[in-house]
Design a protein around this motif. Structure first.
Motif, PDB file in Angstrom:
ATOM      1  N   GLY A   1      17.117   4.235   4.644  1.00 26.52           N
ATOM      2  CA  GLY A   1      16.539   5.228   3.745  1.00 26.52           C
ATOM      3  C   GLY A   1      15.286   4.745   3.060  1.00 26.52           C
ATOM      4  N   GLY A   2      14.379   4.077   3.781  1.00 24.18           N
ATOM      5  CA  GLY A   2      13.211   3.478   3.177  1.00 24.18           C
ATOM      6  C   GLY A   2      12.100   4.472   2.908  1.00 24.18           C
ATOM      7  N   LEU A   3      10.993   3.925   2.401  1.00 20.71           N
ATOM      8  CA  LEU A   3       9.871   4.774   2.032  1.00 20.71           C
ATOM      9  C   LEU A   3       9.235   5.427   3.245  1.00 20.71           C
ATOM     10  CD1 LEU A   3       8.060   5.855  -0.153  1.00 20.71           C
ATOM     11  CD2 LEU A   3       6.699   3.790   0.000  1.00 20.71           C
ATOM     12  N   ASP A   4       9.234   4.751   4.395  1.00 16.21           N
ATOM     13  CA  ASP A   4       8.725   5.403   5.602  1.00 16.21           C
ATOM     14  C   ASP A   4       9.473   6.699   5.866  1.00 16.21           C
ATOM     15  OD1 ASP A   4       6.589   3.970   6.456  1.00 16.21           O
ATOM     16  OD2 ASP A   4       7.733   2.609   7.721  1.00 16.21           O
TER      17      ASP A   4
ATOM     18  N   VAL B   1       0.832  -1.201   0.000  1.00 13.98           N
ATOM     19  CA  VAL B   1       0.000   0.000   0.000  1.00 13.98           C
ATOM     20  C   VAL B   1       0.869   1.255   0.000  1.00 13.98           C
ATOM     21  CG1 VAL B   1      -1.633   1.347   1.388  1.00 13.98           C
ATOM     22  CG2 VAL B   1      -1.998  -1.105   1.044  1.00 13.98           C
ATOM     23  N   LEU B   2       1.930   1.271   0.790  1.00 14.59           N
ATOM     24  CA  LEU B   2       2.800   2.440   0.824  1.00 14.59           C
ATOM     25  C   LEU B   2       3.503   2.647  -0.516  1.00 14.59           C
ATOM     26  CD1 LEU B   2       4.339   2.126   4.392  1.00 14.59           C
ATOM     27  CD2 LEU B   2       2.657   3.790   3.594  1.00 14.59           C
ATOM     28  N   ARG B   3       3.819   1.549  -1.212  1.00 14.37           N
ATOM     29  CA  ARG B   3       4.401   1.694  -2.535  1.00 14.37           C
ATOM     30  C   ARG B   3       3.387   2.301  -3.505  1.00 14.37           C
ATOM     31  NH1 ARG B   3       5.264  -3.444  -4.972  1.00 14.37           N
ATOM     32  NH2 ARG B   3       5.903  -3.994  -2.883  1.00 14.37           N
ATOM     33  N   ALA B   4       2.132   1.878  -3.399  1.00 13.22           N
ATOM     34  CA  ALA B   4       1.093   2.466  -4.244  1.00 13.22           C
ATOM     35  C   ALA B   4       0.892   3.941  -3.908  1.00 13.22           C
ATOM     36  CB  ALA B   4      -0.215   1.700  -4.057  1.00 13.22           C
ATOM     37  N   ARG B   5       0.939   4.265  -2.625  1.00 13.39           N
ATOM     38  CA  ARG B   5       0.799   5.668  -2.213  1.00 13.39           C
ATOM     39  C   ARG B   5       1.960   6.507  -2.748  1.00 13.39           C
ATOM     40  NH1 ARG B   5       2.136   8.764   2.760  1.00 13.39           N
ATOM     41  NH2 ARG B   5       0.521  10.336   3.084  1.00 13.39           N
ATOM     42  N   GLN B   6       3.141   5.936  -2.713  1.00 18.30           N
ATOM     43  CA  GLN B   6       4.310   6.634  -3.245  1.00 18.30           C
ATOM     44  C   GLN B   6       4.114   6.981  -4.713  1.00 18.30           C
ATOM     45  OE1 GLN B   6       7.690   4.173  -4.189  1.00 18.30           O
ATOM     46  NE2 GLN B   6       9.087   5.627  -3.272  1.00 18.30           N
ATOM     47  N   LEU B   7       3.667   6.006  -5.503  1.00 19.90           N
ATOM     48  CA  LEU B   7       3.512   6.259  -6.925  1.00 19.90           C
ATOM     49  C   LEU B   7       2.399   7.271  -7.190  1.00 19.90           C
ATOM     50  CD1 LEU B   7       4.840   5.376  -9.549  1.00 19.90           C
ATOM     51  CD2 LEU B   7       2.940   3.798  -9.878  1.00 19.90           C
ATOM     52  N   SER B   8       1.341   7.242  -6.396  1.00 19.43           N
ATOM     53  CA  SER B   8       0.284   8.234  -6.586  1.00 19.43           C
ATOM     54  C   SER B   8       0.814   9.637  -6.314  1.00 19.43           C
ATOM     55  CB  SER B   8      -0.911   7.914  -5.677  1.00 19.43           C
ATOM     56  OG  SER B   8      -0.582   8.098  -4.312  1.00 19.43           O
ATOM     57  N   ARG B   9       1.705   9.768  -5.349  1.00 22.80           N
ATOM     58  CA  ARG B   9       2.340  11.065  -5.092  1.00 22.80           C
ATOM     59  C   ARG B   9       3.179  11.502  -6.285  1.00 22.80           C
ATOM     60  NH1 ARG B   9       4.948  11.618   0.895  1.00 22.80           N
ATOM     61  NH2 ARG B   9       3.043  12.076   2.045  1.00 22.80           N
ATOM     62  N   LEU B  10       3.953  10.572  -6.831  1.00 23.81           N
ATOM     63  CA  LEU B  10       4.788  10.911  -7.966  1.00 23.81           C
ATOM     64  C   LEU B  10       3.943  11.292  -9.182  1.00 23.81           C
ATOM     65  CD1 LEU B  10       7.573   8.181  -7.702  1.00 23.81           C
ATOM     66  CD2 LEU B  10       7.625  10.536  -6.877  1.00 23.81           C
ATOM     67  N   GLN B  11       2.804  10.622  -9.362  1.00 21.34           N
ATOM     68  CA  GLN B  11       1.910  10.994 -10.452  1.00 21.34           C
ATOM     69  C   GLN B  11       1.413  12.422 -10.285  1.00 21.34           C
ATOM     70  OE1 GLN B  11      -0.788   7.577 -10.060  1.00 21.34           O
ATOM     71  NE2 GLN B  11      -0.365   7.073 -12.188  1.00 21.34           N
ATOM     72  N   ALA B  12       1.055  12.791  -9.066  1.00 23.74           N
ATOM     73  CA  ALA B  12       0.583  14.150  -8.816  1.00 23.74           C
ATOM     74  C   ALA B  12       1.699  15.164  -9.059  1.00 23.74           C
ATOM     75  CB  ALA B  12       0.057  14.265  -7.386  1.00 23.74           C
ATOM     76  N   LEU B  13       2.926  14.826  -8.638  1.00 17.56           N
ATOM     77  CA  LEU B  13       4.049  15.721  -8.877  1.00 17.56           C
ATOM     78  C   LEU B  13       4.317  15.882 -10.367  1.00 17.56           C
ATOM     79  CD1 LEU B  13       6.617  14.611  -6.159  1.00 17.56           C
ATOM     80  CD2 LEU B  13       5.444  16.796  -6.289  1.00 17.56           C
ATOM     81  N   ALA B  14       4.261  14.755 -11.110  1.00 14.89           N
ATOM     82  CA  ALA B  14       4.517  14.817 -12.543  1.00 14.89           C
ATOM     83  C   ALA B  14       3.485  15.695 -13.241  1.00 14.89           C
ATOM     84  CB  ALA B  14       4.518  13.415 -13.139  1.00 14.89           C
ATOM     85  N   ALA B  15       2.216  15.577 -12.836  1.00 12.71           N
ATOM     86  CA  ALA B  15       1.176  16.410 -13.443  1.00 12.71           C
ATOM     87  C   ALA B  15       1.396  17.881 -13.122  1.00 12.71           C
ATOM     88  CB  ALA B  15      -0.197  15.956 -12.962  1.00 12.71           C
ATOM     89  N   ALA B  16       1.875  18.170 -11.914  1.00 16.47           N
ATOM     90  CA  ALA B  16       2.048  19.559 -11.491  1.00 16.47           C
ATOM     91  C   ALA B  16       3.247  20.220 -12.143  1.00 16.47           C
ATOM     92  CB  ALA B  16       2.178  19.625  -9.974  1.00 16.47           C
ATOM     93  N   THR B  17       4.241  19.433 -12.557  1.00 13.77           N
ATOM     94  CA  THR B  17       5.478  20.018 -13.084  1.00 13.77           C
ATOM     95  C   THR B  17       5.646  19.815 -14.584  1.00 13.77           C
ATOM     96  OG1 THR B  17       6.784  18.017 -12.666  1.00 13.77           O
ATOM     97  CG2 THR B  17       6.615  19.624 -10.870  1.00 13.77           C
ATOM     98  N   SER B  18       4.629  19.285 -15.258  1.00 16.51           N
ATOM     99  CA  SER B  18       4.780  18.969 -16.674  1.00 16.51           C
ATOM    100  C   SER B  18       5.094  20.196 -17.514  1.00 16.51           C
ATOM    101  CB  SER B  18       3.514  18.289 -17.203  1.00 16.51           C
ATOM    102  OG  SER B  18       2.377  19.150 -17.020  1.00 16.51           O
TER     103      SER B  18
END
Length: 713
Positions: free
Chosen positions: A678-681, A509-526
């Motif tokens: 240096g994990g995702l947490d 779940v945390l890995r999925a949450r991480q990718l959703s964050r990156l998707q939002a960042l990518a959309a914001a900085t395109s």
């Protein structure tokens, strides 16, 4: 020697490592200084290296390293064991490898001329090797190639010997102060010289860089060293297109009263002497700050570094500052969403790189957060926001004077919705006992590691929890499981306890949450994209005689929306279309959303070698052979790529530890994982080690492509 090593050390890696922990561990050093070059004209001689070696020797002795363990090869330096020739330098490194034992620290330092010549490997993006010139370096001899020096030490020469030291279990701190390239003239006014000799300077053929339209395939760059090998960190005195300088100090004094020194070594030794408790990373950041702040250096070079020992303590340091440590300037925090920061987080402020953790100068609240920076609002003086609700105030002295910050309290986590577990439609539905086991595991995860981060939501969930015979697949809401299978999988064996199941579910779940964050960042900085990312599918097919993929045959290029099939190759081309250099990071995403670092090399992190010049391209290829495509629960799955580009800022030495992005990858995904802590947490809580990206917002791109896969019966 590994491909990674050839690339890493071809840029003259400078390694540093954590201090030895064994009771009998030793620290040994070889200090090299080359001032005299008999093979070159008088105007190519140097004045600083002898003093550089003296400064390094004194600085290391002040940190407790015995004089008997400091070997010297330097022109005009008392105690030198010989001339700093190519053979003597490499022999000295080989001796260090023979003597090194597990837990030791080996220090190698060299100051002298640097240059460049055509690369020994086609994998170099610019087609050039940077080389160090020992005392016996010379122009090419009669009949030899007219674009290569004689008797230089190139990156692979250093790399083989560094690998030998590390393979003995010893850590390495390898420091080189020389030019890597540059266009400035050697003499820049009174008392300032550039430490380089170009082929053009001696009337020979100039090295020609690779044309911008050509590409470089990113091969597997993982180090080929045995388990238990020592750590290495690369320090660079300058960037690949800059020169390293020597200056006569102080600049206002008569020339006969000045003392020559290389500006990088002078700044580095000053930090070593006055800041005893720094990590290597903090030491390099402070060195860069000193070079920019002191006008006497006339600095036009940008030190950089890389390595897996950057967050260890310097030799002779009892305790090094731990945890995230970010730069602050004029109310701006040089960290952002990439580091896991969110609005509402509280940071402690410090005016030094070696703060007393219990005594910050003040606190500030994180307000507007971008990908790589955030604005701060000062907390009312006297109020401790880690235990109280504190108001913010304007124009607080602590914020105006702050140079660094550390996370004091993370922002309240934002919960996102997960559906109740749903049986995968059709084949592969788990039995009742397995469904009960997965349901209890999800309940335990929501009450434990996912508490306050996720909640059950069947109306508009972010993720749908699909149960299969293999475990629980977390897919974005809206995907049809009969058509596509994508998202992290939590494998839950029949004998798994609720705690074991909860841990596996939380990771997914945390890995999925991480990718959703990156998707939002990518959309914001395109809109700010400096890097253009193009994806095309090349179809090869099977060789009928061998029944293997015919990857050496001519390929057919298929349409952009084509579904990838067996014996296809996906080619991802990343091109810098801006007018400035860009630091480029590339992560491959498999069907379980494991992030596999292709650039940067993990656990070393983003470095100067990830710099992409204007007009240049990198190509990342993914071949789909029979072992790459395995049966799944739906006819298609997805792979993807996450690309991050940040404008390079001259003089900036503090780079982020992006390897934390891979911290929660599954070993089964064969992903390159981050460091031990240096994990995702840490990423989510804003506690990743490392620093910042330049102030300009990063450009991010996240793209997926569909893959045809056989369906399990």
């Amino acid at each position: 020697m590994s491909v990674r090593r050839a690339l890493l050390v071809a840029l003259f890696v400078l390694g540093c490592a954590v201090a030895p922990s064994a009771a009998m561990a030793k620290t040994r050093a070889l200090l090299v200084g080359v001032s005299d070059y008999p093979g070159f004209p008088a105007d190519k001689q140097l004045k600083a290296p002898a003093n550089d070696v003296r400064r390094m020797r004194l600085a290391l002795q002040a940190r407790g390293i015995a004089e008997a363990d400091l070997a010297v090869l330097a022109d005009g330096v008392e105690g030198s064991s010989g001339a700093p020739t190519r053979a003597a330098i490499l022999t000295g490194m080989e001796r260090l490898a023979r003597e090194a034992e597990t837990g030791d620290l080996v220090i190698f330092y060299a100051s002298g001329h640097g240059s460049r010549q055509p690369s020994r490997t086609s994998l170099k993006v610019d087609g050039l090797d940077q080389v160090f010139l020992p005392r016996d370096a010379a122009p090419p001899g009669p009949g030899g190639p007219r674009n290569r020096f004689d008797n230089v030490i190139a990156g692979p020469d250093f790399g083989e010997r560094l690998d030998a030291i590390r393979a003995r279990g010893a850590d390495v701190w390898f420091i080189l102060d020389s030019c890597f390239s540059g266009s400035a003239s050697r003499a820049i006014g009174d008392g300032v010289h550039d430490k380089k000799i170009e082929l053009e300077d001696i009337g020979l053929a100039a090295s020609t860089a690779m044309a911008p339209e050509k590409t470089t395939v990113l091969a597997d760059m993982a180090p080929a060293l045995p388990p238990g090998s020592g750590r290495l960190t690369a320090f660079y005195a300058s960037q690949p297109n800059e020169t390293a300088r020597e200056v006569a100090l102080p600049p206002g004094a008569p020339m006969d009263k000045r003392v020559w020194g290389s500006i990088f070594t002078t700044a580095l030794t000053d930090v070593l002497k006055r800041s005893p408790a720094l990590t290597y990373r903090q030491m390099m950041v402070e060195t860069g700050r000193l070079l920019r702040a002191d006008a006497a250096f006339q600095a036009r070079q940008t030190p950089s570094f890389e390595g897996d020992g950057m967050d260890g303590a310097l030799p002779g340091a009892a305790v090094a500052s731990a945890g995230a440590f970010w730069r602050v300037s004029k109310g701006v925090l040089h960290a952002g969403q990439i580091e896991g920061l969110e609005a509402g987080a509280v940071v402690a402020l410090y005016d030094s790189a070696a703060p007393t953790v219990e005594k910050p100068t003040g606190y500030a609240m994180v307000e507007d957060v971008e990908a790589t920076r955030a604005t701060l609002a000062a907390v009312k003086p006297g109020c401790v926001p880690t235990t109280n609700l504190c108001p913010t105030v304007a124009n607080a002295p602590a914020l105006r004077q702050a140079a660094y910050a550390r996370l004091a309290r993370p922002a309240p986590p934002a919960a996102f919705g997960i559906s109740h577990p749903r049986p995968w439609p059709g084949a592969g539905t788990p039995d009742a006992a397995a469904q009960a086991r997965m349901g209890k595991g999800l309940e335990a995860a929501l009450a434990g590691p996912l508490k306050a981060r996720a909640r059950l939501d069947d109306i508009a969930p972010t993720l749908v929890a699909w149960m299969t015979a293999d475990g629980m697949r977390f897919m974005p809401d809206g995907l049809d499981p009969l058509a596509v299978e994508a998202g992290p999988l939590a494998v839950i064996p029949p004998d798994a306890s609720p705690d074991t199941a909860a841990a596996a579910i939380a990771r997914a779940v945390l890995r999925a949450r991480q990718l959703s964050r990156l998707q939002a960042l990518a959309a914001a900085t395109s809109a700010n994209a400096d890097l253009d990312v193009a994806i095309k599918v090349r179809r090869f097919g099977l060789d009928p005689s061998t029944r293997q993929c015919a990857f050496k045959a001519n390929a057919e290029t298929v349409g952009e929306d084509a579904i990838v099939k067996l014996c296809d190759k996906v080619q991802v081309a990343v091109e810098n279309r801006s007018t400035r250099p860009v630091l480029a990071a590339i992560f491959f995403l498999d069907d379980g959303w494991n992030m596999i670092a292709r650039r940067p090399t993990c656990p070393m992190g983003l470095t100067v070698s990830d710099r992409l010049e204007p007009g240049r391209r990198l190509v990342f290829e993914v071949p789909y052979h029979p072992r790459s495509i395995v049966p799944g629960r739906a006819p298609t799955t997805t792979n993807g790529v996450f690309v991050m580009g940040v404008p390079f800022v001259e003089g900036e030495t503090d780079l982020p530890a992006l390897c934390a992005l891979t911290g929660f990858n599954d070993a089964s995904g064969q992903a390159t994982r981050g460091g031990e802590t240096g994990g995702l947490d840490d990423l989510i809580e804003g506690a990743t080690r490392g620093g910042r990206l330049p102030l300009e917002s990063a450009s991010l791109s996240l793209a997926f492509w569909p893959i045809s896969q056989p369906v399990k019966p």
